[in-house]
Design a protein around this motif. Structure first.
Motif, PDB file in Angstrom:
ATOM      1  N   LEU A   6       0.787  -1.379  -0.172  1.00  0.00           N
ATOM      2  CA  LEU A   6       0.117  -0.112   0.007  1.00  0.00           C
ATOM      3  C   LEU A   6       0.930   1.207   0.039  1.00  0.00           C
ATOM      4  N   GLY A   7       1.847   1.008   0.701  1.00  0.00           N
ATOM      5  CA  GLY A   7       3.048   2.352   0.845  1.00  0.00           C
ATOM      6  C   GLY A   7       4.229   1.555   1.061  1.00  0.00           C
ATOM      7  N   GLU A  14       7.644  11.706  -0.133  1.00  0.00           N
ATOM      8  CA  GLU A  14       6.566  11.558  -1.224  1.00  0.00           C
ATOM      9  C   GLU A  14       5.905  10.514  -1.321  1.00  0.00           C
ATOM     10  N   ARG A  15       6.406   9.291  -1.111  1.00  0.00           N
ATOM     11  CA  ARG A  15       5.724   8.083  -1.106  1.00  0.00           C
ATOM     12  C   ARG A  15       4.715   7.818   0.269  1.00  0.00           C
ATOM     13  N   ALA A  16       3.691   6.892   0.101  1.00  0.00           N
ATOM     14  CA  ALA A  16       2.780   6.637   1.039  1.00  0.00           C
ATOM     15  C   ALA A  16       3.637   5.972   2.271  1.00  0.00           C
ATOM     16  N   ASN A  17       3.311   6.337   3.647  1.00  0.00           N
ATOM     17  CA  ASN A  17       3.929   5.473   4.517  1.00  0.00           C
ATOM     18  C   ASN A  17       3.912   4.012   4.413  1.00  0.00           C
ATOM     19  N   THR A  34      -2.367   5.441   5.153  1.00  0.00           N
ATOM     20  CA  THR A  34      -2.569   3.970   4.603  1.00  0.00           C
ATOM     21  C   THR A  34      -4.140   3.896   4.320  1.00  0.00           C
ATOM     22  N   LEU A  35      -5.022   4.341   5.025  1.00  0.00           N
ATOM     23  CA  LEU A  35      -6.514   4.475   4.652  1.00  0.00           C
ATOM     24  C   LEU A  35      -6.565   5.022   3.349  1.00  0.00           C
ATOM     25  N   GLN A  36      -6.089   6.135   3.062  1.00  0.00           N
ATOM     26  CA  GLN A  36      -5.910   6.705   1.747  1.00  0.00           C
ATOM     27  C   GLN A  36      -5.670   5.762   0.491  1.00  0.00           C
ATOM     28  N   ASP A 231       4.615   2.176  -4.512  1.00  0.00           N
ATOM     29  CA  ASP A 231       3.315   2.041  -3.901  1.00  0.00           C
ATOM     30  C   ASP A 231       2.384   1.498  -4.773  1.00  0.00           C
ATOM     31  N   LEU A 232       1.349   0.609  -4.148  1.00  0.00           N
ATOM     32  CA  LEU A 232       0.321   0.081  -4.713  1.00  0.00           C
ATOM     33  C   LEU A 232       0.620  -1.115  -5.662  1.00  0.00           C
TER      34      LEU A 232
END
Ligand SMILES: [Zn+2]
Ligand SMILES: [Zn+2]
Length: 237
Positions: A6-7, A14-17, A34-36, A231-232
């Protein structure tokens, strides 16, 4: 096993956690973003049955209040099991109070907090072992049908962790930067992967200031099978 990143980022980049979802149901760390990330995928939150929190730094657990709230708004009824290092119940209760003036009982589904012991068995077998970080942090290995994936959380692996990780199909290691006492690095993670005989190494939580390409080239001389997931992105094995 399906591993969804997810991150993959550090705390302030810049990247998600860094947060990982195994088999669409085991969530490893739940940072601010994370939820986002789950929402971008239109992911059905009911499917998450276990959340593992490696340690109590904001980029690893401050997403819990929003996750709980979103589950409530989607009328979740099934229990949610949270595994944490010692002190988890207090940390999470305080965070909920601060975030939304809520308690664990306010979300319409049961939240069970387990301050972890070794070898917890679900449908999966979980093992835990300490990392050397600025606060207590535990790595987790998850095993099912002879397949094992390990996620380090933050820090430098201890001897016990090297043993626990042994023979993982996939080691997901933080690799913040060279020269830190309480963080691993790209080269350190490569040495860790070689020593613990894993099949593949995924590097996450890398500092935004690190020259990733150059370092990974160097690290592949120590341990060749390295990936730096976006990410993803997803890995299945
Ligand atoms: Zn972190
Ligand atoms: Zn940390």
């Amino acid at each position: 096993m399906k591993v969804l990143f997810l991150g993959t980022g550090e705390a302030f980049g810049e990247r998600a956690n860094t947060s990982i979802l195994v088999d669409n149901r085991l969530l490893l760390d739940c940072g601010l973003t994370t939820l986002q990330q789950l929402m971008k995928l239109k992911f059905d939150l009911h499917r998450i049955s276990v959340v593992y929190i490696s340690h109590f730094h904001a980029d690893h657990y401050f997403g819990l209040p929003s996750l709980f709230y979103a589950c409530k708004e989607e009328s979740r009824k099934n229990d949610l099991d949270i595994y944490t290092p010692k002190g988890g119940e207090d940390y999470i209760k305080n965070l909920l109070r601060l975030a939304y003036r809520k308690t664990l009982g306010d979300f319409g589904f049961k939240i069970n907090i387990h301050e972890i012991e070794d070898g917890v068995t679900d449908e999966y077998e979980f093992s835990f072992s300490p990392m050397r970080h600025s606060i207590p942090c535990m790595a987790i290995s998850i095993e099912k049908d002879g397949k094992k994936v390990t996620y380090t959380g933050d820090g430098i692996p201890t001897k016990k962790t090297v043993e626990m990780v042994r023979n993982s199909k996939l080691l997901i290691s933080e690799a913040y930067m060279e020269g830190f006492d309480t963080h691993s690095s790209i080269l350190e993670a490569a040495r860790f992967a070689r020593e613990s005989d894993v099949e593949r190494l995924a590097l996450v939580h890398i500092s935004r200031k690190e020259d990733i390409e150059e370092r990974v080239k160097e690290a592949r001389k120590i341990f060749p099978s390295i990936i730096v997931p976006e990410d993803l992105s997803v890995i299945t094995f």
